[in-house]
Design an enzyme around this catalytic site. Sequence first.
Site, PDB file in Angstrom:
ATOM      1  N   SER A 177      57.271 119.920 130.487  1.00  0.00           N
ATOM      2  CA  SER A 177      56.393 120.932 129.743  1.00  0.00           C
ATOM      3  C   SER A 177      55.127 120.790 130.497  1.00  0.00           C
ATOM      4  O   SER A 177      54.509 120.757 131.588  1.00  0.00           O
ATOM      5  CB  SER A 177      56.309 120.854 128.369  1.00  0.00           C
ATOM      6  OG  SER A 177      56.086 122.022 127.668  1.00  0.00           O
ATOM      7  N   ASP A 181      65.277 128.436 126.957  1.00  0.00           N
ATOM      8  CA  ASP A 181      64.152 127.807 126.458  1.00  0.00           C
ATOM      9  C   ASP A 181      63.169 128.736 125.867  1.00  0.00           C
ATOM     10  O   ASP A 181      62.935 129.843 126.353  1.00  0.00           O
ATOM     11  CB  ASP A 181      63.223 127.290 128.104  1.00  0.00           C
ATOM     12  CG  ASP A 181      62.007 126.374 127.331  1.00  0.00           C
ATOM     13  OD1 ASP A 181      61.568 126.706 126.330  1.00  0.00           O
ATOM     14  OD2 ASP A 181      61.757 125.574 128.102  1.00  0.00           O
ATOM     15  N   HIS A 217      64.341 123.994 125.007  1.00  0.00           N
ATOM     16  CA  HIS A 217      62.873 123.249 125.507  1.00  0.00           C
ATOM     17  C   HIS A 217      63.244 121.995 125.330  1.00  0.00           C
ATOM     18  O   HIS A 217      62.795 121.254 124.468  1.00  0.00           O
ATOM     19  CB  HIS A 217      61.757 123.724 124.894  1.00  0.00           C
ATOM     20  CG  HIS A 217      60.613 123.325 125.524  1.00  0.00           C
ATOM     21  ND1 HIS A 217      60.396 123.843 126.868  1.00  0.00           N
ATOM     22  CD2 HIS A 217      59.496 122.594 125.367  1.00  0.00           C
ATOM     23  CE1 HIS A 217      59.126 123.410 127.304  1.00  0.00           C
ATOM     24  NE2 HIS A 217      58.629 122.563 126.336  1.00  0.00           N
TER      25      HIS A 217
END
Length: 226
Positions: A121, A175, A206
Amino acid sequence: MPELLDAIEIETAKNPSASVIWMHGLGADGNDFVPIVSELELDGTPAIRFVFPHAPMRPVTINNGFVMRAWYDVSFGDLEGQSRRADEKGVRESQAQITALIEREARRGVAAEHLVLAGFSQGGAIALQTGLRHPQKLAGVMALSTYLPLADSLLQEAAPANKATPIFMAHGTYDPLVPLMMGAGSMTLLTGLGYAVEWRQYPMPHSVCPEEIEDIGAWLRKVLKA
């Protein structure tokens, strides 16, 4: 030079000759990916030092200004669609901090060409930001569930030494936080610029899944082979 970030370190054997600097996502810390090391099946690689730095504490706009570990601020709209907006000041500060960790590895005997920058991320965004601009060739860049920040400045700032560096990018098709199209769009941009991107996508949100961990291990064995 910025103050060195605190980090958790794990060595797969004594006297490491390779390193992986692995950055966590927003609101997490360096502990986040520590458990994965034992699952990577790194037999056959040289001794590796995994460095899991803790991001600085900063207020995050999208979380109502709450102070948490973050590599840069995130505002409303930054993660919508194919937008690659980012807090440039925070991104560049984190780039400098990760560069300082790369330089420390060099002082500890691990040359840049035996070092992988990795992240999930926000951490993956900083891995791309730093790795593609680093003046010495790296072993590889791994960017999970993320996107390329400050894409508009990459052409001017890209380091020729890392134009052929292997890049592993992976994303979840479900996600809800960083849309798949952001990761895929960054992959398309990078391949269009001539970068060697190995792309994977998985039916997950995610997060990280077992199949992805298996693919990460295979990629690390390839780029950090003895």
